[in-house]
Design a protein around this motif. Structure first.
Motif, PDB file in Angstrom:
ATOM      1  N   SER A 209       0.831  -1.194   0.000  1.00 43.15           N
ATOM      2  CA  SER A 209       0.000   0.000   0.000  1.00 43.15           C
ATOM      3  C   SER A 209       0.872   1.253   0.000  1.00 43.15           C
ATOM      4  O   SER A 209       1.816   1.358   0.789  1.00 43.15           O
ATOM      5  N   PHE A 211       0.159   4.054   1.111  1.00 43.73           N
ATOM      6  CA  PHE A 211       0.004   4.785   2.364  1.00 43.73           C
ATOM      7  C   PHE A 211       0.861   4.199   3.483  1.00 43.73           C
ATOM      8  O   PHE A 211       1.055   4.841   4.510  1.00 43.73           O
ATOM      9  N   PHE A 282      -8.016   3.908   6.390  1.00 39.36           N
ATOM     10  CA  PHE A 282      -7.893   5.107   5.561  1.00 39.36           C
ATOM     11  C   PHE A 282      -9.169   5.397   4.780  1.00 39.36           C
ATOM     12  O   PHE A 282      -9.261   6.420   4.106  1.00 39.36           O
ATOM     13  N   GLY A 283     -10.142   4.501   4.859  1.00 36.66           N
ATOM     14  CA  GLY A 283     -11.409   4.743   4.189  1.00 36.66           C
ATOM     15  C   GLY A 283     -12.123   5.938   4.794  1.00 36.66           C
ATOM     16  O   GLY A 283     -12.050   6.184   5.991  1.00 36.66           O
ATOM     17  N   HIS A 287     -13.869   8.937   0.200  1.00 38.43           N
ATOM     18  CA  HIS A 287     -13.104   7.898  -0.502  1.00 38.43           C
ATOM     19  C   HIS A 287     -13.194   6.573   0.254  1.00 38.43           C
ATOM     20  O   HIS A 287     -12.224   6.113   0.870  1.00 38.43           O
ATOM     21  N   GLU A 289     -13.145   3.660  -0.832  1.00 39.93           N
ATOM     22  CA  GLU A 289     -12.238   2.654  -1.397  1.00 39.93           C
ATOM     23  C   GLU A 289     -10.864   2.664  -0.736  1.00 39.93           C
ATOM     24  O   GLU A 289     -10.120   1.679  -0.814  1.00 39.93           O
ATOM     25  N   ASP A 290     -10.520   3.757  -0.058  1.00 38.49           N
ATOM     26  CA  ASP A 290      -9.211   3.850   0.594  1.00 38.49           C
ATOM     27  C   ASP A 290      -9.091   2.933   1.809  1.00 38.49           C
ATOM     28  O   ASP A 290      -8.020   2.848   2.413  1.00 38.49           O
ATOM     29  N   LYS A 293      -6.199   0.683   1.705  1.00 33.78           N
ATOM     30  CA  LYS A 293      -4.835   1.208   1.816  1.00 33.78           C
ATOM     31  C   LYS A 293      -4.224   0.945   3.188  1.00 33.78           C
ATOM     32  O   LYS A 293      -3.051   1.252   3.403  1.00 33.78           O
ATOM     33  N   GLY A 513       1.016   8.959   2.703  1.00 40.05           N
ATOM     34  CA  GLY A 513      -0.280   9.601   2.492  1.00 40.05           C
ATOM     35  C   GLY A 513      -0.686  10.560   3.588  1.00 40.05           C
ATOM     36  O   GLY A 513      -1.865  10.916   3.690  1.00 40.05           O
TER      37      GLY A 513
END
Length: 546
Positions: A209, A211, A282-283, A287, A289-290, A293, A513
């Motif tokens: 990832s 991030f 991180f979602g 976002h 979809e994060d 990450k 990130g």
């Protein structure tokens, strides 16, 4: 009349139509469901005996009766139709929580609904059983005379089969099956399993990832302990330290000079799983979809922290909960509540020995996640008798015996929660060495409605009110300079879907990130629109109703 009693098999669908029309604003077309059930019952034609036909019709009716009742009850309670996301919640629910749910919502309205479905159904099934044994399929499908030729019986079968196939093709091509609760259950079940596999993949294989690359702890030489207390269903407007008229937080009030109370923090959702999925990864709402990450646990581990997960939440639902999966990726995890009948009311103080164990472990850098039951319903299960303090008539625009009991027991649970949170702060304060940084953050996964803005107790996204989102957010540290630096930030409008950035800021972790504009503790913080329920601005559309 008896011959056509099978028409009453559609009775549950008509009841559902009335309920959905009464309690929801969504358009309801009962013919879509009637068409499907007609096809299902028509299959009984091909069974070789009346007994088998009766068993089949009874099975179809009872199965659909249960599903339709569930959909109707959901509409009565939440004023909305069932969606795929509801299946997520069901699969994340354990037996103990299901019992608690029934204890709260099995009221006179639902009992009446049960009787409306059940009593006529008994007479319907008796009549249909008699009709099946008195009349043959030929009495209903006599449009082909079997005596015309030897193949008459097969022509009749093929004719009925052709009706079923043509009707099914029309039904499927029109997409009517999507409106049936059974399809929603199957689809939700499939999506849930896909989500679980996705979680397993990124929780155990997310080293690539972006991030989680170039993770550096800038305070590498300093001893640090961060405790993150995750509360449950605690609305800040029932806490004395946030201005509630009852003194439900005497201990936190007593130590208020050492604390920062963030005044305008909300959760991204009004239920645990959807909220913590964003809080712990991180979602975010913008976002989602994060989430893939990485998680806050993985970030801390990459930065050299030893991680702990100490939970009084039952770790298993029908399937392992997504939150539990994150918790089990920590270096050490402890679960004190296994969900048996004896520990359904497991008190959060049971966590204290494990918290002390984690605090005492000689590790330079550690982050301890404490997941408490907080003020989760059933409220009077959350505290011992010594905390049964509030018994007088509470303030509410919806006075009733039920409301009085719910508000009083909820406030007692908040009082006990005050003891739990303040005790953990004291444990950390006593354990933190003078040359080490000690920090603590307490927040709730979501809030709770308790007869404040609507005649309802609990939390549910379809009917979410502002008390279901408004949560406490409290910070403690033994570093006076940090407290002073953050003291001017307490009025910021913040949503906890960005919590991972705030925690990284507290731990001074740099990573690929990192975005300080999303940290409530940063000078670079930028307030953003707080979007909830998919597309609603909390401040402009939800809070405006306050």
């Amino acid at each position: 009349m008896l011959k056509y009693s099978y028409l009453f098999l559609f009775y549950p669908i008509l009841v559902l139509w009335v309920v959905l029309t009464t309690y929801t604003s969504a358009p309801v077309l009962p013919e879509r469901l009637i068409f499907l059930h007609a096809l299902l019952y028509l299959l009984a034609y091909f069974l070789p005996s009346n007994t088998l036909r009766s068993v089949y019709v009874f099975a179809v009716y009872i199965l659909t009766l249960v599903l339709i009742f569930f959909e109707a009850a959901f509409a009565c309670i939440y004023h909305d139709q069932i969606t795929y996301s509801i299946v997520y919640i069901l699969l994340e629910t354990n037996v103990a929580e299901a019992g608690q749910y029934l204890n709260v919502y099995l009221n006179s309205k639902i009992i009446t609904l049960i009787l409306v479905f059940l009593i006529p159904s008994v007479f319907i099934l008796i009549a249909v059983n008699k009709a099946i044994h008195r009349y043959t399929p030929s009495d209903y499908f006599g449009f082909v005379k079997t005596g015309l030729h030897k193949g008459g019986k097969w022509i009749k079968h093929l004719s009925v089969l052709a009706i079923i196939l043509i009707s099914s093709s029309i039904y499927i091509s029109a997409g009517h099956f999507k409106h049936h609760v059974f399809n929603k259950m199957i689809k939700g079940y499939t999506l849930y399993h896909q989500e679980v596999e996705r979680y397993k993949n990124f929780l155990h294989h997310s080293d690539n990832s972006t991030f989680l690359q170039h993770v550096v702890n800038q305070d590498d030489d300093q001893k640090q302990t961060l405790v993150v207390i995750i509360g449950e269903a605690t609305a800040r407007n029932h806490m004395g330290v946030y201005g509630y008229y009852r003194n439900t937080t005497p201990r936190l009030k007593q130590m208020s000079d050492a604390l920062l109370f963030f005044e305008d923090v909300i959760s991204p959702h009004a239920n645990t799983i959807a909220s913590l999925e964003k809080v712990l990864t991180f979602g975010s709402t913008a976002h989602p979809e994060d989430v893939e990450k990485g998680s806050i646990v993985q970030l801390a581990q990459k930065a050299g922290y030893k991680t702990y997960w100490i939970s009084n939440q039952i770790p298993l639902g029908l399937y392992e909960t997504l939150v539990t999966m994150i918790g089990k990726t920590t270096d050490r995890s402890f679960f004190t509540n296994l969900g048996s009948a004896e520990v359904q009311s497991s008190y959060d103080e049971n966590l204290f020995p494990f918290i002390q164990l984690a605090l005492d472990e000689q590790v330079n850098k550690k982050i301890i996640f404490v997941h408490i039951l907080g003020t989760h319903s059933v409220y009077d299960w959350r505290y011992p008798e010594a905390y049964n303090v509030f018994t007088d008539a509470p303030r509410t625009p919806y006075p009733s015996e039920r409301a009085t009991q719910a508000i009083n027991t909820y406030d007692n649970a908040v009082l006990y929660n005050d003891y739990i949170v303040s005790s953990i702060i004291k444990m950390l304060e006593n354990n933190t060495q003078k040359n080490a940084t000690g920090q603590l953050v307490y927040f709730s996964d979501h809030g709770e409605e308790v007869y404040e803005t609507i005649n309802f107790e609990g939390h549910a996204e379809p009917i979410a009110t502002y008390p279901m989102y408004e949560i406490p957010f409290i910070y403690w540290t033994n570093q006076s300079d940090k407290k002073e630096a953050y003291s001017s930030f307490t009025k910021r409008k913040y949503m906890t879907d960005d919590l991972i950035y705030s925690i990284a800021d507290l731990m001074n972790i740099q990573f690929e990130g990192r975005d300080d504009s999303k940290s409530v503790f940063s000078n670079s913080f930028i307030s953003k629109p707080r979007i909830v329920k998919g597309d609603q601005d909390f401040d402009l559309q939800i809070l405006a109703k306050k």
